[in-house]
Enzyme design. Structure first.
Site, PDB file in Angstrom:
ATOM      1  N   LYS A 182       0.843  -1.185   0.000  1.00 53.31           N
ATOM      2  CA  LYS A 182       0.000   0.000   0.000  1.00 53.31           C
ATOM      3  C   LYS A 182       0.883   1.242   0.000  1.00 53.31           C
ATOM      4  O   LYS A 182       1.458   1.590   1.017  1.00 53.31           O
ATOM      5  CB  LYS A 182      -0.926   0.045   1.210  1.00 53.31           C
ATOM      6  CG  LYS A 182      -1.995   1.131   1.047  1.00 53.31           C
ATOM      7  CD  LYS A 182      -2.459   1.744   2.347  1.00 53.31           C
ATOM      8  CE  LYS A 182      -1.602   2.891   2.795  1.00 53.31           C
ATOM      9  NZ  LYS A 182      -1.770   4.137   2.036  1.00 53.31           N
ATOM     10  N   GLU A 258      10.397   1.199  10.060  1.00 50.07           N
ATOM     11  CA  GLU A 258      11.342   2.313   9.847  1.00 50.07           C
ATOM     12  C   GLU A 258      10.560   3.568  10.178  1.00 50.07           C
ATOM     13  O   GLU A 258       9.725   4.013   9.393  1.00 50.07           O
ATOM     14  CB  GLU A 258      11.807   2.372   8.386  1.00 50.07           C
ATOM     15  CG  GLU A 258      12.614   1.188   7.918  1.00 50.07           C
ATOM     16  CD  GLU A 258      14.020   1.148   8.487  1.00 50.07           C
ATOM     17  OE1 GLU A 258      14.415   2.104   9.198  1.00 50.07           O
ATOM     18  OE2 GLU A 258      14.706   0.155   8.237  1.00 50.07           O
ATOM     19  N   GLU A 389      10.275  16.132  14.826  1.00 50.62           N
ATOM     20  CA  GLU A 389      10.804  16.110  13.470  1.00 50.62           C
ATOM     21  C   GLU A 389      10.094  17.223  12.678  1.00 50.62           C
ATOM     22  O   GLU A 389       8.873  17.227  12.578  1.00 50.62           O
ATOM     23  CB  GLU A 389      10.447  14.729  12.891  1.00 50.62           C
ATOM     24  CG  GLU A 389      11.327  14.251  11.801  1.00 50.62           C
ATOM     25  CD  GLU A 389      10.960  12.815  11.371  1.00 50.62           C
ATOM     26  OE1 GLU A 389       9.888  12.301  11.744  1.00 50.62           O
ATOM     27  OE2 GLU A 389      11.760  12.237  10.648  1.00 50.62           O
TER      28      GLU A 389
HETATM   29  P1  ADP Z   1       3.621  10.522   6.993  1.00 49.50           P
HETATM   30  O1  ADP Z   1       3.640  11.488   8.118  1.00 49.50           O
HETATM   31  O2  ADP Z   1       4.909  10.326   6.305  1.00 49.50           O
HETATM   32  O3  ADP Z   1       2.463  10.679   6.065  1.00 49.50           O
HETATM   33  P2  ADP Z   1       2.288   8.252   8.080  1.00 49.50           P
HETATM   34  O4  ADP Z   1       2.829   7.314   9.100  1.00 49.50           O
HETATM   35  O5  ADP Z   1       1.072   9.027   8.418  1.00 49.50           O
HETATM   36  O6  ADP Z   1       3.510   9.146   7.718  1.00 49.50           O
HETATM   37  O7  ADP Z   1       1.990   7.502   6.727  1.00 49.50           O
HETATM   38  C1  ADP Z   1       2.807   6.490   6.200  1.00 49.50           C
HETATM   39  C2  ADP Z   1       1.934   5.457   5.532  1.00 49.50           C
HETATM   40  O8  ADP Z   1       1.071   4.878   6.507  1.00 49.50           O
HETATM   41  C3  ADP Z   1       1.019   5.993   4.445  1.00 49.50           C
HETATM   42  O9  ADP Z   1       0.953   5.020   3.409  1.00 49.50           O
HETATM   43  C4  ADP Z   1      -0.316   6.128   5.149  1.00 49.50           C
HETATM   44  O10 ADP Z   1      -1.416   6.018   4.283  1.00 49.50           O
HETATM   45  C5  ADP Z   1      -0.280   4.932   6.065  1.00 49.50           C
HETATM   46  N1  ADP Z   1      -1.137   5.018   7.248  1.00 49.50           N
HETATM   47  C6  ADP Z   1      -1.535   6.113   7.941  1.00 49.50           C
HETATM   48  N2  ADP Z   1      -2.286   5.764   9.002  1.00 49.50           N
HETATM   49  C7  ADP Z   1      -2.360   4.414   8.997  1.00 49.50           C
HETATM   50  C8  ADP Z   1      -2.990   3.431   9.852  1.00 49.50           C
HETATM   51  N3  ADP Z   1      -3.682   3.785  10.932  1.00 49.50           N
HETATM   52  N4  ADP Z   1      -2.832   2.131   9.536  1.00 49.50           N
HETATM   53  C9  ADP Z   1      -2.122   1.764   8.453  1.00 49.50           C
HETATM   54  N5  ADP Z   1      -1.519   2.626   7.622  1.00 49.50           N
HETATM   55  C10 ADP Z   1      -1.627   3.933   7.884  1.00 49.50           C
END
Ligand code: ADP
Length: 486
Positions: A182, A258, A389
């Site tokens: 995803k 990560e 950050e």
């Molecule tokens: P960033 O701040 O870099 O957007 P996130 O951790 O919010 O970091 O997002 C990284 C990835 O995790 C994206 O692909 C986002 O769609 C996904 N994501 C965000 N929330 C969730 C969740 N609760 N469960 C699974 N994936 C998530």
């Protein structure tokens, strides 16, 4: 120049499940925008838990056959995928710049960097060695074999739309796992283009699947809760990493994480100051400050503080900001309004608490989400830039006096991903390198990422390593065979 909506032979307006480009049962679409212009690039089907389940079933069905193929065959297919990425580097980089904003040469660099992981693990696929152990009795023989964990779910962020996927998929596929990926909702097009090339390379149906959609939590719950998925590999925020780790607890599902960083960048007074400025520019302003290993807190020793600040500001003043497709641009837009708002908040918080702007300090008016590359002086502990950050082109300069003092400040964070320092004295180099609580240390360099080296963090920056020979371990189970009656 590119037409809007974006067109490319490497794009599809669909997800990729079991070798088929499909919208699944999606009834809505979501838009992918160019952050430099705000223009619409594509509308994609908004896939969710149902499509994820279908993709998991496909990956599960494909996995035993994929794992049973000789390593040399998996290696050859990955190698072909690598060759196609290199051959299509310009096209891939154009897609990446359009959806993510980083300058085109930087995007091209990321594509080659992503491809390098695929090349590396195409090579490593053939070297997943086991072990024989001298047995404690005459009639026994002891052997360790290593087998793929099975179906892997990957969730990746927008800041490296190609490299973050490649780092996970390459080792997974190399050792015989299959995957459901995803990508971030902001940058799904690069992932789609990579899957188009995987298909062209002959990676079999079901081995690599891509789900596109905006409901990360729903897709994540399915990946974590489905028993057919044996491992989750995530790159993103520490906050979401915690959620995923909790969701994986019920099934004791393996996780590689990560997560966020809060990298210190230390300049000692015996450092080569010009080299330190170069390193700071590379580490701080690459990708407009939107990397998890970007210098976040710059600590400069008292008697070189003013000289370093002046040299850094002079260089920053020369950095062209703009649309990543414009030649010469070094700083592109931030990913979206939310990202920009966080940077604005960090800067105004620092100013309210006594910091000064040496250069930059504000949003750039007009279309797109641009923030001027910034240097702040007089920065101190109580400010947000010290703890969180920033993920933007802002260099906050902290002043320090002694080695002990700066090590304590540098380690005073829950994060432990990357740290950097510039120093001359060899004894100090060793002492500081050993004392910093980080998974990766750049010494007299601002750039250290490589497919040949183990990338990863300690403390709340994550679990596991990506790249190098160690990176394959995250996708392997160890099995001990004990043969009796010999
Ligand atoms: P960033 O701040 O870099 O957007 P996130 O951790 O919010 O970091 O997002 C990284 C990835 O995790 C994206 O692909 C986002 O769609 C996904 N994501 C965000 N929330 C969730 C969740 N609760 N469960 C699974 N994936 C998530």
């Amino acid at each position: 120049t590119r037409h809007v909506p974006f067109s490319s032979p490497l794009l599809r307006d669909a997800g990729y499940i079991n070798g088929v480009w499909t919208s699944g049962d999606a009834t809505k679409t979501f838009d992918v925008l160019n952050p430099a212009t705000g223009e619409l690039l594509a509308s994609l089907p908004d896939m969710g838990a149902g499509e994820t389940r279908t993709a998991i079933d496909a990956a599960h069905a494909a996995q035993p056959t994929w794992a049973a193929r000789p390593a040399k065959e998996r290696s050859a297919l990955l190698r072909k995928w690598f060759d196609l990425m290199v051959a299509n580097a310009d096209e891939l980089a154009a897609i990446l710049t359009a959806e993510m904003g980083k300058p085109f040469p930087e995007a091209r660099g990321e594509i080659l960097y992503a491809a390098a992981y695929i090349e590396w693990y195409a090579e490593e696929a053939k070297r997943i060695y086991g072990e024989t152990i001298p047995a404690p009795s005459q009639d026994k023989r002891m052997i360790v074999i290593r087998q793929p964990v099975g179906v892997v779910g990957t969730i990746t962020p927008w800041n490296f739309p190609a490299a973050m996927i490649a780092r996970k998929i390459a080792p997974a596929l190399a050792v015989g796992c299959t995957a459901v990926s995803k990508p971030a909702e902001q940058t799904p097009l690069t992932a789609i283009a990579l899957a188009v090339l995987a298909e062209q390379a002959g990676i079999p149906p079901g081995v690599f699947n891509v789900i596109v959609g905006v409901d990360g939590p729903a897709i994540g719950r399915e990946l974590c809760g489905n028993e057919k998925v044996r491992k989750i590999s995530f790159t993103g925020s520490t906050e979401v990493g915690r959620i995923l780790m909790r969701q994986c607890a019920d099934q004791i599902k393996k996780v590689s994480l990560e997560l966020g960083g809060n990298a210190p960048f230390i300049v000692f007074d015996d450092a080569d100051l010009d080299a330190a400025v170069e390193g700071a520019i590379a580490s701080k302003y690459r990708n407009a400050g939107q990397t998890c290993v970007c210098a976040n807190r710059l600590y400069v020793q008292s008697n070189v503080y003013d000289a370093f600040a002046a040299k850094l500001a002079a260089k920053v003043a020369e950095m062209p900001v703009g649309d990543g497709f414009e030649p010469g641009v070094l700083i592109g837009p931030l990913i979206d309004e939310q990202g920009l708002a966080k940077v604005e908040d960090h800067v105004s918080d620092a100013l309210a608490k006594g910091a000064k702007v040496l250069i930059g300090g504000k949003r750039i008016d007009g279309a797109g989400t641009f923030f001027a590359p910034t240097v702040l002086t007089g920065v101190a502990r109580g400010m947000k830039v010290a703890r969180e950050e920033t993920f933007g082109p802002v260099a906050p300069l902290f002043r320090f006096e002694t080695v002990e003092d700066v090590i304590a400040q540098a380690n005073d964070t829950e994060f432990g991903l990357a740290a950097y320092f510039y120093a001359g004295d060899l004894k100090k180099v060793w002492r500081v390198a050993e004392a910093l609580e980080y998974g990766m240390i750049g010494i007299n360099t601002g750039l250290m990422s490589s497919e040949t080296a183990p990338f990863g963090g300690i403390k709340q920056s994550g679990l596991g390593r990506e790249g190098s020979r160690h990176g394959a371990d995250d996708y392997l189970e160890m099995k001990y065979l004990c043969i009796g009656g010999v």
